[in-house]
Design a protein around this motif. Structure first.
Motif, PDB file in Angstrom:
ATOM      1  N   TYR A  10       0.866  -1.176   0.000  1.00  0.00           N
ATOM      2  CA  TYR A  10       0.000   0.000   0.000  1.00  0.00           C
ATOM      3  C   TYR A  10       0.902   1.225   0.000  1.00  0.00           C
ATOM      4  O   TYR A  10       1.871   1.273   0.749  1.00  0.00           O
ATOM      5  N   CYS A  42      -6.060  -7.388   6.019  1.00  0.00           N
ATOM      6  CA  CYS A  42      -7.149  -6.397   6.007  1.00  0.00           C
ATOM      7  C   CYS A  42      -7.310  -5.746   7.381  1.00  0.00           C
ATOM      8  O   CYS A  42      -7.589  -4.548   7.491  1.00  0.00           O
ATOM      9  N   PHE A  43      -7.112  -6.536   8.428  1.00  0.00           N
ATOM     10  CA  PHE A  43      -7.262  -6.015   9.790  1.00  0.00           C
ATOM     11  C   PHE A  43      -6.162  -4.990  10.086  1.00  0.00           C
ATOM     12  O   PHE A  43      -6.428  -3.911  10.625  1.00  0.00           O
ATOM     13  N   VAL A  86       0.674   5.215   0.528  1.00  0.00           N
ATOM     14  CA  VAL A  86      -0.252   6.227   1.021  1.00  0.00           C
ATOM     15  C   VAL A  86       0.473   7.565   1.107  1.00  0.00           C
ATOM     16  O   VAL A  86       1.494   7.675   1.788  1.00  0.00           O
ATOM     17  N   GLU A  95       0.670  11.089   2.589  1.00  0.00           N
ATOM     18  CA  GLU A  95       0.105  11.739   3.770  1.00  0.00           C
ATOM     19  C   GLU A  95       0.572  13.180   3.890  1.00  0.00           C
ATOM     20  O   GLU A  95       1.718  13.499   3.573  1.00  0.00           O
ATOM     21  N   THR A 108     -10.045  -1.796  17.031  1.00  0.00           N
ATOM     22  CA  THR A 108      -9.329  -2.721  16.146  1.00  0.00           C
ATOM     23  C   THR A 108      -8.154  -3.369  16.879  1.00  0.00           C
ATOM     24  O   THR A 108      -8.357  -4.130  17.811  1.00  0.00           O
ATOM     25  N   THR A 162      -3.264   6.814   9.640  1.00  0.00           N
ATOM     26  CA  THR A 162      -3.096   7.870   8.639  1.00  0.00           C
ATOM     27  C   THR A 162      -3.857   9.122   9.048  1.00  0.00           C
ATOM     28  O   THR A 162      -3.339  10.246   8.988  1.00  0.00           O
ATOM     29  N   LEU A 163      -5.096   8.924   9.489  1.00  0.00           N
ATOM     30  CA  LEU A 163      -5.896  10.068   9.943  1.00  0.00           C
ATOM     31  C   LEU A 163      -5.182  10.784  11.086  1.00  0.00           C
ATOM     32  O   LEU A 163      -5.101  12.015  11.120  1.00  0.00           O
ATOM     33  N   ARG A 221      -4.458  -3.350   7.775  1.00  0.00           N
ATOM     34  CA  ARG A 221      -4.717  -2.238   6.843  1.00  0.00           C
ATOM     35  C   ARG A 221      -5.774  -1.292   7.416  1.00  0.00           C
ATOM     36  O   ARG A 221      -5.598  -0.079   7.427  1.00  0.00           O
ATOM     37  N   ASP A 222      -6.865  -1.856   7.902  1.00  0.00           N
ATOM     38  CA  ASP A 222      -7.932  -1.012   8.452  1.00  0.00           C
ATOM     39  C   ASP A 222      -7.446  -0.248   9.680  1.00  0.00           C
ATOM     40  O   ASP A 222      -7.825   0.903   9.898  1.00  0.00           O
ATOM     41  N   LEU A 247      -4.297   0.662  10.180  1.00  0.00           N
ATOM     42  CA  LEU A 247      -3.352   1.698   9.737  1.00  0.00           C
ATOM     43  C   LEU A 247      -4.075   2.888   9.115  1.00  0.00           C
ATOM     44  O   LEU A 247      -3.560   4.011   9.121  1.00  0.00           O
ATOM     45  N   GLN A 248      -5.279   2.654   8.610  1.00  0.00           N
ATOM     46  CA  GLN A 248      -6.056   3.788   8.089  1.00  0.00           C
ATOM     47  C   GLN A 248      -6.470   4.724   9.234  1.00  0.00           C
ATOM     48  O   GLN A 248      -6.640   5.927   9.025  1.00  0.00           O
ATOM     49  N   GLU A 249      -6.581   4.177  10.426  1.00  0.00           N
ATOM     50  CA  GLU A 249      -6.786   5.036  11.602  1.00  0.00           C
ATOM     51  C   GLU A 249      -5.525   5.849  11.871  1.00  0.00           C
ATOM     52  O   GLU A 249      -5.588   7.026  12.224  1.00  0.00           O
TER      53      GLU A 249
END
Lengths: 392, 107
Positions: free
Chosen positions: A187, A338-339, A189, A191, A215, A348-349, A341-342, A344-346
């Protein structure tokens, strides 16, 4: 559980807050470019990305205005070159990865290079003035490989070998079966954050039960105050290591039960000498290597942080798994991926939210607690090398 | 004779065959575009059958998975794709994260 404070084990790091200026100042960014990124071994990829002769990938190192071509020659050797034609400096290879049939051609005037970097073809060659092809191969970049990870060094004569640079980290991981893992997902990203904000966030576990409450935060062992903690911290000249365990009680969900508690459990991959369930290495300056136990097999996640500007970073997240023996194992890996990844999307924010807060200039310093000591160590090493206060 | 959409034993999952997507990016986009009700309906249908699906997929199919079995496999990958939303967050509104489409998967 450990006794005492980490800061007592590593008293030289002190307990002072960290100044916020290095996260937002162009001057600091320029020093990091010249004194750190141009003078460090940087991990750029895996040998399994270029298994055959003529396979290549291009790694842009934006902070240094560099584009590096990493190519496996017909002699089997992996080499790094500046991705620049020797004629008029055109960017030689335009695509990110590919395979050349023995030669690379510059699109501008069709100069041709072999997969080992020699200049092998020049249209209208006799019109040049004493051109000797042997003097005009691709410009090499120091390149070395450790455990299948390819590193480059942009300085003309690196002061130390890759092995010396990796030091105790390499000693710990020499027997890790990385060759049995394959790069399975990447991935990338972009930022709006300074690269050190991104790195700091991935260098402590204090935030896990809070930021990742839904998570990953419920996965790791907590002390009697309800906080995650390090099982071990080891500090090296440049790099650092920490480790933690999973909670003995894991949240079970219907899908986790079906994937991980049914069927046979063939295909175990054992990594010797792991300290905990998660072993986490920071490879100075911009890399992280994390080893996870998942079910009966191992996962390895590597991060590369590529600064683009003082307030912009490309965070590249790379997942490496051993070849799944069954589709159930493949689905287990997908679940893990996926877990993470989801989760890490937290992150990034949060990286962007923290950077915005720092950039507002409200606080001149960041405060760190004892369990954020690896962050303190990284900034000490960085400060020593970048020499923010030093003139030359 | 028409090729079956899904293996005979899994015909009841046919209404969800539009989740049979690859690569990962396509599954992520489907998840982002679906409503929470659609996601939960897909999850509920699949999780009831997941043990049977996993057992079925253990077969090596003589080395070459037929199209209908491959579709079921891809639907299982989609189940994994949306599982965090259902099993951990419970609701999309609880997600405190960046736009998932910023995570451009390369493979």
């Amino acid at each position: 559980m450990r006794q005492g404070m980490w800061s007592e084990k590593y008293p030289d790091l002190g307990a002072n807050p960290l100044p916020t200026e290095p996260y937002i100042s162009e001057e600091h960014f320029a020093l990091e470019r010249e004194r750190v990124f141009r003078r460090s071994w940087l991990q750029v990829g895996r040998v399994d990305e270029i298994p055959d002769a003529g396979d290549y990938f291009v790694r842009d190192i934006a902070i240094c205005n560099a584009s590096i071509l990493v190519i496996r020659g017909s002699d089997g050797v992996v080499r790094g070159f500046h991705n620049v034609c020797s004629h008029r400096s055109n960017r030689l290879v335009a695509d990110e990865r590919g395979s050349c049939g023995g030669a690379l051609f510059c699109r501008l005037h069709n100069w041709a290079y072999s997969d080992t970097g020699e200049l092998v073809g020049v249209p209208n060659e006799e019109n040049f003035f004493g051109l000797d092809r042997r003097d005009h191969g691709l410009t090499p970049v120091d390149t070395d490989i450790w455990q299948g990870f390819i590193f480059v060094h942009l300085a003309p004569d690196p002061a130390e070998t890759l092995r010396n640079y990796l030091g105790g980290v390499a000693d710990r991981l020499d027997s890790c079966p990385f060759h049995e893992m394959k790069l399975s997902q990447v991935y990338r990203v972009e930022e709006r954050a300074n690269w050190k904000v991104v790195l700091d966030a991935q260098n402590e576990v204090y935030h896990l039960p809070y930021q990742h409450r839904w998570t990953l935060g419920q996965s790791f062992a907590k002390d009697d105050t309800g906080n995650c903690y390090f099982k071990e911290i080891l500090l090296y000249d440049y790099h650092s290591f920490w480790s933690c365990d999973y909670q003995s009680f894991q949240k079970l969900t219907p899908l986790k039960i079906a994937l991980f508690y049914g069927g046979d459990t063939a295909g175990a991959l054992h990594v010797p000498d792991m300290v905990g369930d998660l072993d986490h290495y920071l490879l100075f300056p911009n890399g992280i290597l994390s080893l996870f136990k998942v079910g009966r097999w191992m996962g390895c996640i590597t991060y590369m942080l590529w600064p683009v500007a003082v307030d912009r970073t490309i965070w590249e997240i790379r997942m490496h798994f051993s070849a799944p023996a069954t589709r159930r194992e493949r689905l287990q890996q997908e679940f893990f991926k996926c877990f993470i990844r989801d989760t890490l999307q937290e992150d990034t924010l949060a990286h962007e939210s923290v950077h915005a807060g720092i950039a507002s200039g409200v606080r001149s310093h960041l405060i760190l607690q004892d369990d954020e000591l690896p962050i303190r160590h990284f900034h000490k090493v960085l400060g020593d090398y970048a020499g923010y206060g030093r003139r030359a | 004779m028409n090729e079956p959409l899904l293996p005979d034993a899994f015909g009841d999952l046919a209404p969800f065959a539009d989740w049979a997507l690859e690569p990962e990016r396509a599954r992520t986009e489907k998840r982002a575009a679906a409503s929470m009700d659609e996601i939960r309906a897909f999850y509920d249908a699949m999780i009831l059958r997941i043990d049977d699906i996993l057992a079925y997929l253990e077969d090596d199919f003589g080395g070459d998975m037929p199209a209908e079995a491959h579709r079921l496999y891809l639907m299982s990958l989609s189940l994994v794709e949306i599982a965090t939303l259902v099993e951990f967050y419970k609701e999309r509104e609880a997600v405190d994260a960046c736009d998932p489409l910023r995570y451009a998967s390369q493979f």
